[in-house]
Design a protein around this motif. Structure first.
Motif, PDB file in Angstrom:
ATOM      1  N   LEU A  60       0.828  -1.212   0.000  1.00 24.43           N
ATOM      2  CA  LEU A  60       0.000   0.000   0.000  1.00 24.43           C
ATOM      3  C   LEU A  60       0.860   1.257   0.000  1.00 24.43           C
ATOM      4  O   LEU A  60       0.485   2.284  -0.566  1.00 24.43           O
ATOM      5  N   THR A  61       2.051   1.210   0.666  1.00 24.43           N
ATOM      6  CA  THR A  61       2.868   2.424   0.748  1.00 24.43           C
ATOM      7  C   THR A  61       3.765   2.618  -0.469  1.00 24.43           C
ATOM      8  O   THR A  61       3.917   3.726  -0.956  1.00 24.43           O
ATOM      9  N   TYR A  62       4.380   1.525  -0.914  1.00 19.73           N
ATOM     10  CA  TYR A  62       5.435   1.716  -1.910  1.00 19.73           C
ATOM     11  C   TYR A  62       5.037   1.368  -3.346  1.00 19.73           C
ATOM     12  O   TYR A  62       5.650   1.830  -4.275  1.00 19.73           O
ATOM     13  N   ILE A  63       4.044   0.531  -3.518  1.00 21.16           N
ATOM     14  CA  ILE A  63       3.718   0.095  -4.877  1.00 21.16           C
ATOM     15  C   ILE A  63       2.430   0.723  -5.400  1.00 21.16           C
ATOM     16  O   ILE A  63       2.386   1.242  -6.508  1.00 21.16           O
ATOM     17  N   LEU A  64       1.401   0.713  -4.535  1.00 20.93           N
ATOM     18  CA  LEU A  64       0.103   1.188  -5.016  1.00 20.93           C
ATOM     19  C   LEU A  64       0.105   2.672  -5.402  1.00 20.93           C
ATOM     20  O   LEU A  64      -0.321   3.005  -6.513  1.00 20.93           O
ATOM     21  N   PRO A  65       0.596   3.593  -4.541  1.00 19.14           N
ATOM     22  CA  PRO A  65       0.521   5.018  -4.918  1.00 19.14           C
ATOM     23  C   PRO A  65       1.209   5.352  -6.243  1.00 19.14           C
ATOM     24  O   PRO A  65       0.597   6.012  -7.091  1.00 19.14           O
TER      25      PRO A  65
ATOM     26  N   VAL B 188       1.733   3.443  -8.763  1.00 18.94           N
ATOM     27  CA  VAL B 188       0.950   2.854  -9.848  1.00 18.94           C
ATOM     28  C   VAL B 188      -0.280   3.721 -10.134  1.00 18.94           C
ATOM     29  O   VAL B 188      -0.615   4.002 -11.289  1.00 18.94           O
ATOM     30  N   ILE B 189      -0.939   4.174  -9.059  1.00 17.31           N
ATOM     31  CA  ILE B 189      -2.133   5.005  -9.252  1.00 17.31           C
ATOM     32  C   ILE B 189      -1.762   6.307  -9.960  1.00 17.31           C
ATOM     33  O   ILE B 189      -2.425   6.721 -10.915  1.00 17.31           O
ATOM     34  N   VAL B 190      -0.676   6.953  -9.483  1.00 20.65           N
ATOM     35  CA  VAL B 190      -0.290   8.237 -10.082  1.00 20.65           C
ATOM     36  C   VAL B 190       0.050   8.054 -11.565  1.00 20.65           C
ATOM     37  O   VAL B 190      -0.434   8.803 -12.430  1.00 20.65           O
ATOM     38  N   ILE B 191       0.836   7.023 -11.858  1.00 14.70           N
ATOM     39  CA  ILE B 191       1.211   6.784 -13.257  1.00 14.70           C
ATOM     40  C   ILE B 191      -0.038   6.499 -14.087  1.00 14.70           C
ATOM     41  O   ILE B 191      -0.200   7.010 -15.200  1.00 14.70           O
TER      42      ILE B 191
END
Lengths: 535, 292
Positions: free
Chosen positions: A25-30, A32-35
């Motif tokens: 949730l901290t390092y991968i999801l954000p 990915v969402i922004v991109i």
């Protein structure tokens, strides 16, 4: 009991799982969402541009000035790549550079007396600084103040008793389970504090720059999205550079390894003459500086016994593996039915998945004693660690390697040749020996050479099964040693790094590297030549 | 080698069997000549109710086909119609394919070639085969031709073998081109030469039947013309079955033609009759190029 255990286990599992989930949730999801959002913005803009032209669908011809040059997804991908790539590159470069730069800055604040110490001592001080810096996180406010006070104390200036003894600081860290190598001098503490603040500053700067660059790049790229923007070609170029980068990393690493070994080898040859190494027949390294009192007698570093051992054991290994592997491959590819093949081939290849250390165990615990006892029965004296044991087990290890390579090569012989031969009324084995194998021969030679280079470089089996006696003899029942075994021995011992008995490992490594490289190059050359024949 | 000998000694020799059945074969041939076109030569190969399955899929459905001696029979039809499959039944080359199953009987000179006691290796020695793509062995030109004779021990001495190699190459029309480079690699020849080398290789084993599976499909028109002339010459001594996609080729080289469609023989007969006056509508459509 079981219940308690299961509850405990459940607790452990959920703990581990939550760790993974938080990490995700901290390092991968954000990111990915922004991109993803940026991608859709680019795509959406391209679609809107098209709509504004009054064209419902991108049906125009490629050269139509009123149509999009690239389809909207390419605009999205282009925007996402151009927005973040420069920032990511700068971020990575900064991360790589910050460590050495901060270390240099911290070192420059150390008193001049430190610079005069010998290299080993300086390294020790650096490592204490690092440990203290890491330990700072665990200190509370009060302890931190105490440490700062200790850091400000300067023996030369104050000439008074220290307000906080270094001993006390060390004790303070020990209570937090942090063990320091020595009592921290005040300058060490102050350096650690400085290092921490530099690092913090660098981290903030790094992230700020990343965000600013991303935003700037995004704005520029966003405004550049036009109907005729060649986003598709742009994405293609970026993809190409990614692939080039990957190749460069692979090649540069190879050369990096080669050069690091080469430099240490040169150091070795400055102490031991190359003739002693390459033509010596006795392997007897001594503690030149320690044990013999620095009389300059480093012992003898004859490479030939090790080379002999390596080649002898590899020969035994090939003697075992080539016939078995080749015949297995012939059976698999020519005789076995598809059902049997689909089971037997993976089963054989399981052998390839066994770690070599396990083969080493097998040799040491099972096969070595078995050979020894069997030898005793027929009146042969067989050593438990012997050329025979090591070669035999290495041969078993190589069987799947040879059989699967040979199988591929035999399968690559066109079916039409087999049918041509069968059509002339030859039997299956005549077809195989007279047509298929001659056609596959160059490839098979290549496969055997690749196997040979693996045998020469193999380490764990010989470490456990071959023994450590560097001798020149022909007896397959006696112990011999190999280049790889001696590399392990020389590097795992308690020797000083700059001494020849350690450096010789690099000379051995380089020799091994050159031998296997030549074998591999020649094998690849043969395999490639063979491939051209049927393209 | 050991295994071969065992098989040979256990299986009844094909030649012996031939002697026994010669009478039957002649009777059969005589019987046929009475109710079939008198111009037709005696039958070399008879097929009765051949079904072929690849796994679950049926590829041939009840093929009945007679192939006359010393003439060229061409098998035509769209891709996937089973003509190559049928051809490969004649020398049991389908045995090589795991999942392939053949039922029915094929008789050569009256002997069932699917008889379990028959030695398939011996059968194939009597039936030469030429494939779609030239497939010379990666050996010298000489060794390519000598391959079959050496395996079957057809010659007693080196001179005899040399002679056989030469005569095979002469028959295949390749001798003049390669006589100075017999030691050169067979793969170094041009496509057309390679295919003639493969024909020479087949002839060297002294077969009675030559099967050709689209022998000219990988060749240019000039090489094709050479091969076609060669086929025409070979017809006097061999029974030739040729699979081809070229209607012109079938018309030029063959005396009889069989049209295959969806695994069945739709029509077979004299080539001239098939091409000028086909009885079946599908045959007509195919040869006039309306489908296929």
């Amino acid at each position: 009991m079981l219940k308690v255990f299961s509850v405990e286990l459940r607790g452990k599992v959920s703990e581990v799982l939550s760790l993974y989930v938080t990490g995700f949730l901290t390092y991968i999801l954000p990111p990915v969402i922004v991109i993803g959002i940026v991608y859709f913005i680019g795509k959406w803009k391209a679609q809107r541009l098209l709509k504004n032209q009054g064209v419902a669908k991108n049906t125009g011809t490629a050269a139509n000035a009123l149509s999009l040059h690239s389809r909207p997804p390419y605009h999205g991908a282009f925007l996402a790549l151009v927005s973040f790539l420069p920032a990511v590159i700068v971020f990575c470069a900064w991360s790589i550079a910050e460590g050495p730069v901060i270390k240099g800055m911290v070192n420059s604040t150390l008193p001049a007396s430190v610079g005069e110490l010998e290299a080993g001592k300086q390294d020790l001080i650096s490592s204490v600084i690092g440990t203290v810096e890491n330990g700072l996180k665990k200190l509370d406010q009060k302890e931190l103040a105490l440490l700062e006070q200790a850091a400000q104390y300067d023996k030369e200036v104050n000439k008074a008793a220290a307000p906080v003894e270094p001993e006390a600081i060390r004790k303070l860290f020990e209570d937090k389970n942090i063990i320091l190598a020595e009592n921290p001098e005040p300058y060490v503490l102050s350096a650690a504090l400085k290092s921490r603040s530099f690092t913090q500053f660098s981290t903030y700067g790094k992230y700020t720059l990343f965000v600013l660059m991303s935003i700037a790049a995004f704005m520029i790229a966003y405004s550049s999205i036009k109907l005729r923007l060649r986003a598709r070609n742009g994405v293609e170029t970026i993809v190409k550079w990614f692939l080039i980068l990957a190749s460069i990393i692979a090649i540069v690493t190879t050369f990096g390894i080669l050069f690091s070994v080469l430099f240490e080898t040169i150091n070795f040859f400055q102490i031991i003459p190359p003739s002693n190494f390459f033509f010596g027949t006795v392997w007897d390294p001594r503690f030149g500086w320690g044990a013999t009192g620095g009389d300059g007698n480093f012992g003898q570093y004859g490479f030939l016994p090790l080379l002999w051992g390596t080649l002898y054991i590899s020969f035994v290994a090939l003697f075992v593996s080539v016939p078995v592997g080749l015949f297995a491959a012939i059976y698999m590819s020519e005789y076995a039915g598809s059902k049997l093949r689909s089971i037997a081939k993976p089963a054989l290849e399981i052998l390839a998945g066994i770690p070599t250390i396990v083969y080493g165990f097998f040799a040491l615990v099972t096969l070595g004693p078995f050979f020894r006892d069997a030898g005793a029965v027929v009146g042969l004296e067989i050593n438990a660690s012997s050329v025979l044991t090591a070669g035999f087990v290495m041969g078993i290890m190589l069987i799947p390697f040879i059989s699967s390579l040979s199988d591929d090569i035999i399968n690559a012989v066109p079916q039409s040749l087999r049918e041509g031969s069968l059509g002339l009324g030859s039997t299956k084995s005549e077809t195989i020996t007279k047509v298929v194998l001659p056609a596959a021969l160059p490839g098979l030679v290549g496969a055997v050479m690749l196997a040979a280079s693996r045998a020469i470089g193999e380490t764990m089996i010989v470490v456990l099964a071959a023994g450590i006696a560097a001798k020149l003899h022909m007896n397959p029942f006696d112990a011999l040693t190999t280049i790889t075994v001696k590399i392990v021995n020389q590097l795992t011992g308690d020797h000083e790094f700059g001494s020849p008995e350690t450096l010789v490992a690099f000379a051995l490594g380089l020799s091994l590297f050159i031998i296997t490289l030549m074998l591999n190059v020649y094998a690849l050359y043969i395999v490639r030549k063979y491939r051209e024949q049927y393209d | 080698m050991v295994a071969t000998h065992i098989v040979e000694s256990e299986a009844p020799m094909l030649d012996k069997k031939l002697d026994v059945n010669d009478q039957d074969a002649n009777n059969l041939a005589e019987a046929e000549t009475t109710n079939v076109d008198p111009a037709k030569k005696s039958t070399k190969i008879t097929s009765e109710d051949i079904d072929v399955y690849y796994g679950e899929k049926q590829a041939l459905f009840g093929i009945n086909l007679d192939i006359p001696e010393n003439s060229v029979t061409s098998l035509i039809g769209p891709s996937g119609c089973g003509k190559s499959t049928y051809l490969r039944c004649i020398n049991r080359m389908n045995d090589v394919i795991d999942i392939c199953r053949v039922s029915g009987t094929i008789k050569i000179d009256g002997n069932d070639i699917y008889d379990p006691s028959l030695d398939v290796v011996e059968l194939r020695a009597r039936i030469g085969m030429v494939f779609q793509k030239p497939n010379p062995f990666p050996k010298s030109i000489y060794d390519n031709i000598a391959y079959g004779p050496r395996i079957h021990g057809l010659t007693e001495s080196k001179d005899e073998l040399d002679e056989l190699v030469e005569s095979s190459l002469v028959k295949a029309g390749l001798w003049k081109e390669v006589k100075d480079r017999l030691a050169g690699p067979g793969t170094g020849l041009s496509g057309g030469q390679q295919q003639r080398l493969c024909i020479a290789r087949a002839i060297a084993t002294k077969p009675e039947v030559i099967l050709m599976d689209e022998p000219c499909s990988a060749l240019d028109p000039i090489a094709t013309a050479t091969i076609e002339e060669l086929i025409d010459e070979l017809r006097t001594n061999y029974t030739i079955v040729i699979v081809t996609h070229s209607m012109q080729q079938a018309a030029r080289v063959s005396q009889r033609t069989a049209f295959f469609h969806l695994g069945k023989v739709i029509e077979e007969g004299e080539t001239t009759q098939i091409f000028t006056n086909p009885q079946n509508e599908k045959t007509q459509d195919y040869i006039t190029g309306r489908f296929g």
